[in-house]
Design a protein around this motif. Structure first.
Motif, PDB file in Angstrom:
ATOM      1  N   ALA A   1      -3.197  -4.874 -12.711  1.00 41.12           N
ATOM      2  CA  ALA A   1      -1.956  -4.163 -12.981  1.00 41.12           C
ATOM      3  C   ALA A   1      -1.241  -3.799 -11.686  1.00 41.12           C
ATOM      4  CB  ALA A   1      -2.261  -2.895 -13.772  1.00 41.12           C
ATOM      5  N   MET A   2       0.040  -3.559 -11.832  1.00 36.86           N
ATOM      6  CA  MET A   2       0.831  -3.122 -10.681  1.00 36.86           C
ATOM      7  C   MET A   2       0.411  -1.713 -10.296  1.00 36.86           C
ATOM      8  SD  MET A   2       4.925  -2.799 -10.476  1.00 36.86           S
ATOM      9  CE  MET A   2       5.641  -1.527  -9.485  1.00 36.86           C
ATOM     10  N   ASN A   3       0.338  -1.469  -9.009  1.00 29.29           N
ATOM     11  CA  ASN A   3       0.029  -0.152  -8.484  1.00 29.29           C
ATOM     12  C   ASN A   3       1.330   0.640  -8.440  1.00 29.29           C
ATOM     13  OD1 ASN A   3      -0.927   2.053  -7.169  1.00 29.29           O
ATOM     14  ND2 ASN A   3      -1.822   0.928  -5.469  1.00 29.29           N
ATOM     15  N   ASP A   4       1.364   1.811  -9.072  1.00 29.83           N
ATOM     16  CA  ASP A   4       2.595   2.600  -9.147  1.00 29.83           C
ATOM     17  C   ASP A   4       2.776   3.603  -8.011  1.00 29.83           C
ATOM     18  OD1 ASP A   4       3.480   1.418 -11.507  1.00 29.83           O
ATOM     19  OD2 ASP A   4       2.289   2.778 -12.729  1.00 29.83           O
ATOM     20  N   THR A   5       1.733   3.874  -7.253  1.00 28.27           N
ATOM     21  CA  THR A   5       1.790   4.924  -6.243  1.00 28.27           C
ATOM     22  C   THR A   5       1.557   4.379  -4.845  1.00 28.27           C
ATOM     23  OG1 THR A   5       0.337   6.005  -7.856  1.00 28.27           O
ATOM     24  CG2 THR A   5       1.171   7.346  -6.124  1.00 28.27           C
ATOM     25  N   TYR A   6       2.351   4.869  -3.921  1.00 29.55           N
ATOM     26  CA  TYR A   6       2.157   4.496  -2.522  1.00 29.55           C
ATOM     27  C   TYR A   6       0.931   5.201  -1.958  1.00 29.55           C
ATOM     28  CZ  TYR A   6       6.766   2.367  -2.227  1.00 29.55           C
ATOM     29  OH  TYR A   6       7.852   1.547  -2.409  1.00 29.55           O
ATOM     30  N   ALA A   7       0.101   4.455  -1.263  1.00 31.97           N
ATOM     31  CA  ALA A   7      -1.053   5.049  -0.584  1.00 31.97           C
ATOM     32  C   ALA A   7      -0.541   5.840   0.614  1.00 31.97           C
ATOM     33  CB  ALA A   7      -2.009   3.955  -0.123  1.00 31.97           C
ATOM     34  N   GLU A   8      -0.947   7.087   0.699  1.00 33.24           N
ATOM     35  CA  GLU A   8      -0.502   7.917   1.817  1.00 33.24           C
ATOM     36  C   GLU A   8      -1.210   7.549   3.111  1.00 33.24           C
ATOM     37  OE1 GLU A   8      -0.483  12.077   0.920  1.00 33.24           O
ATOM     38  OE2 GLU A   8       0.479  11.736  -1.003  1.00 33.24           O
ATOM     39  N   SER A   9      -2.458   7.117   3.003  1.00 36.35           N
ATOM     40  CA  SER A   9      -3.159   6.664   4.199  1.00 36.35           C
ATOM     41  C   SER A   9      -3.277   5.148   4.118  1.00 36.35           C
ATOM     42  CB  SER A   9      -4.537   7.317   4.312  1.00 36.35           C
ATOM     43  OG  SER A   9      -5.341   6.949   3.227  1.00 36.35           O
ATOM     44  N   GLU A  10      -2.945   4.528   5.202  1.00 36.81           N
ATOM     45  CA  GLU A  10      -2.946   3.066   5.216  1.00 36.81           C
ATOM     46  C   GLU A  10      -4.304   2.527   5.655  1.00 36.81           C
ATOM     47  OE1 GLU A  10       0.118   2.028   7.987  1.00 36.81           O
ATOM     48  OE2 GLU A  10      -0.942   2.866   9.670  1.00 36.81           O
ATOM     49  N   PRO A  11      -4.692   1.379   5.109  1.00 37.39           N
ATOM     50  CA  PRO A  11      -5.924   0.762   5.594  1.00 37.39           C
ATOM     51  C   PRO A  11      -5.714   0.215   7.002  1.00 37.39           C
ATOM     52  CG  PRO A  11      -4.844  -0.658   4.000  1.00 37.39           C
ATOM     53  CD  PRO A  11      -4.054   0.601   4.064  1.00 37.39           C
ATOM     54  N   ARG A  12      -6.795  -0.067   7.679  1.00 39.32           N
ATOM     55  CA  ARG A  12      -6.697  -0.682   9.007  1.00 39.32           C
ATOM     56  C   ARG A  12      -6.403  -2.158   8.844  1.00 39.32           C
ATOM     57  NH1 ARG A  12     -11.544   2.417  12.149  1.00 39.32           N
ATOM     58  NH2 ARG A  12     -10.456   4.397  12.103  1.00 39.32           N
ATOM     59  N   ARG A  13      -5.791  -2.737   9.855  1.00 38.40           N
ATOM     60  CA  ARG A  13      -5.450  -4.159   9.800  1.00 38.40           C
ATOM     61  C   ARG A  13      -6.706  -5.011   9.611  1.00 38.40           C
ATOM     62  NH1 ARG A  13      -1.052  -7.839  10.924  1.00 38.40           N
ATOM     63  NH2 ARG A  13      -1.980  -9.793  10.253  1.00 38.40           N
ATOM     64  N   THR A  14      -7.797  -4.645  10.248  1.00 35.25           N
ATOM     65  CA  THR A  14      -9.027  -5.423  10.101  1.00 35.25           C
ATOM     66  C   THR A  14      -9.528  -5.396   8.659  1.00 35.25           C
ATOM     67  OG1 THR A  14     -10.327  -3.508  10.822  1.00 35.25           O
ATOM     68  CG2 THR A  14      -9.790  -5.164  12.491  1.00 35.25           C
ATOM     69  N   GLU A  15      -9.332  -4.271   7.967  1.00 32.03           N
ATOM     70  CA  GLU A  15      -9.718  -4.186   6.555  1.00 32.03           C
ATOM     71  C   GLU A  15      -8.844  -5.091   5.694  1.00 32.03           C
ATOM     72  OE1 GLU A  15     -11.289   0.421   6.316  1.00 32.03           O
ATOM     73  OE2 GLU A  15      -9.131   0.053   6.186  1.00 32.03           O
ATOM     74  N   VAL A  16      -7.559  -5.103   5.977  1.00 30.84           N
ATOM     75  CA  VAL A  16      -6.627  -5.951   5.223  1.00 30.84           C
ATOM     76  C   VAL A  16      -6.936  -7.419   5.488  1.00 30.84           C
ATOM     77  CG1 VAL A  16      -4.199  -6.622   4.985  1.00 30.84           C
ATOM     78  CG2 VAL A  16      -4.819  -4.203   5.134  1.00 30.84           C
ATOM     79  N   ASP A  17      -7.179  -7.764   6.728  1.00 36.96           N
ATOM     80  CA  ASP A  17      -7.486  -9.156   7.079  1.00 36.96           C
ATOM     81  C   ASP A  17      -8.770  -9.645   6.415  1.00 36.96           C
ATOM     82  OD1 ASP A  17      -5.214  -9.247   8.647  1.00 36.96           O
ATOM     83  OD2 ASP A  17      -6.283  -8.956  10.542  1.00 36.96           O
ATOM     84  N   ALA A  18      -9.660  -8.729   6.068  1.00 37.25           N
ATOM     85  CA  ALA A  18     -10.942  -9.103   5.468  1.00 37.25           C
ATOM     86  C   ALA A  18     -10.899  -9.147   3.938  1.00 37.25           C
ATOM     87  CB  ALA A  18     -12.025  -8.127   5.919  1.00 37.25           C
ATOM     88  N   LEU A  19      -9.769  -8.803   3.338  1.00 36.23           N
ATOM     89  CA  LEU A  19      -9.677  -8.791   1.877  1.00 36.23           C
ATOM     90  C   LEU A  19      -9.764 -10.214   1.316  1.00 36.23           C
ATOM     91  CD1 LEU A  19      -6.843  -6.164   1.409  1.00 36.23           C
ATOM     92  CD2 LEU A  19      -9.271  -5.871   0.861  1.00 36.23           C
ATOM     93  N   PRO A  20     -10.629 -10.424   0.331  1.00 42.53           N
ATOM     94  CA  PRO A  20     -10.762 -11.765  -0.253  1.00 42.53           C
ATOM     95  C   PRO A  20      -9.704 -12.015  -1.329  1.00 42.53           C
ATOM     96  CG  PRO A  20     -12.342 -10.292  -1.266  1.00 42.53           C
ATOM     97  CD  PRO A  20     -11.619  -9.494  -0.200  1.00 42.53           C
ATOM     98  N   GLY A  21      -9.410 -13.284  -1.545  1.00 38.26           N
ATOM     99  CA  GLY A  21      -8.497 -13.668  -2.619  1.00 38.26           C
ATOM    100  C   GLY A  21      -7.051 -13.344  -2.314  1.00 38.26           C
ATOM    101  N   HIS A  22      -6.249 -13.268  -3.383  1.00 43.00           N
ATOM    102  CA  HIS A  22      -4.823 -12.978  -3.254  1.00 43.00           C
ATOM    103  C   HIS A  22      -4.578 -11.479  -3.291  1.00 43.00           C
ATOM    104  CE1 HIS A  22      -4.437 -17.228  -4.517  1.00 43.00           C
ATOM    105  NE2 HIS A  22      -3.430 -17.174  -3.671  1.00 43.00           N
ATOM    106  N   VAL A  23      -3.810 -11.006  -2.330  1.00 43.86           N
ATOM    107  CA  VAL A  23      -3.450  -9.591  -2.231  1.00 43.86           C
ATOM    108  C   VAL A  23      -1.962  -9.518  -1.942  1.00 43.86           C
ATOM    109  CG1 VAL A  23      -3.786  -7.444  -0.947  1.00 43.86           C
ATOM    110  CG2 VAL A  23      -5.727  -8.957  -1.346  1.00 43.86           C
ATOM    111  N   LEU A  24      -1.259  -8.660  -2.672  1.00 49.57           N
ATOM    112  CA  LEU A  24       0.154  -8.422  -2.401  1.00 49.57           C
ATOM    113  C   LEU A  24       0.284  -7.063  -1.734  1.00 49.57           C
ATOM    114  CD1 LEU A  24       3.090  -9.390  -2.697  1.00 49.57           C
ATOM    115  CD2 LEU A  24       3.179  -8.064  -4.821  1.00 49.57           C
ATOM    116  N   LEU A  25       0.770  -7.068  -0.494  1.00 49.04           N
ATOM    117  CA  LEU A  25       1.054  -5.822   0.223  1.00 49.04           C
ATOM    118  C   LEU A  25       2.506  -5.471  -0.034  1.00 49.04           C
ATOM    119  CD1 LEU A  25      -0.511  -6.595   3.726  1.00 49.04           C
ATOM    120  CD2 LEU A  25      -1.575  -5.397   1.811  1.00 49.04           C
ATOM    121  N   GLU A  26       2.756  -4.256  -0.436  1.00 52.69           N
ATOM    122  CA  GLU A  26       4.127  -3.774  -0.625  1.00 52.69           C
ATOM    123  C   GLU A  26       4.333  -2.606   0.331  1.00 52.69           C
ATOM    124  OE1 GLU A  26       6.928  -1.443  -3.860  1.00 52.69           O
ATOM    125  OE2 GLU A  26       5.045  -2.315  -4.547  1.00 52.69           O
TER     126      GLU A  26
END
Length: 107
Positions: A2-27
């Motif tokens: 499902a679509m995420n309706d809320t903005y995360a107040e704390s952002e993940p680190r770039r290394t965490e994002v780079d390690a995410l498997p599969g398809h991820v949509l960053l907004e």
């Protein structure tokens, strides 16, 4: 997913994002941004039934993740596959733009 309706107040680190498997949509955006608010119904329609993870990240001054992706305007949508950018859409105004962005998810 499902679509995420809320903005995360704390952002993940770039290394965490780079390690995410599969398809991820960053907004990247902000809850008070008129362009971001206008894009939400389009995003909800485009993301319905899509097999991807949606991360909604509040961007702004001193937010490093957005800068690492060279985000300049909101909303900026970045589609990743196994941590690598494969498509990007900035300030979408029509469903066609989002469908084009997401076409590689189902390919």
């Amino acid at each position: 997913m499902a679509m995420n309706d809320t903005y995360a107040e704390s952002e993940p680190r770039r290394t965490e994002v780079d390690a995410l498997p599969g398809h991820v949509l960053l907004e990247f955006g902000a809850p008070w941004c008129e362009h971001c608010q206008a894009a939400q119904p389009l995003l909800a329609k485009a993301l319905h039934g899509q097999p991807l993870h949606h991360l909604k990240i509040e961007d702004g001054p001193k937010r490093r993740l957005g800068r690492s992706f060279q985000v300049k305007l909101w909303p900026t949508l970045i589609l990743l596959r196994d941590g690598q950018e494969i498509a990007r859409c900035v300030r979408p105004t029509g469903i066609e733009e989002l469908q084009s962005l997401l076409q590689s998810v189902n390919a």
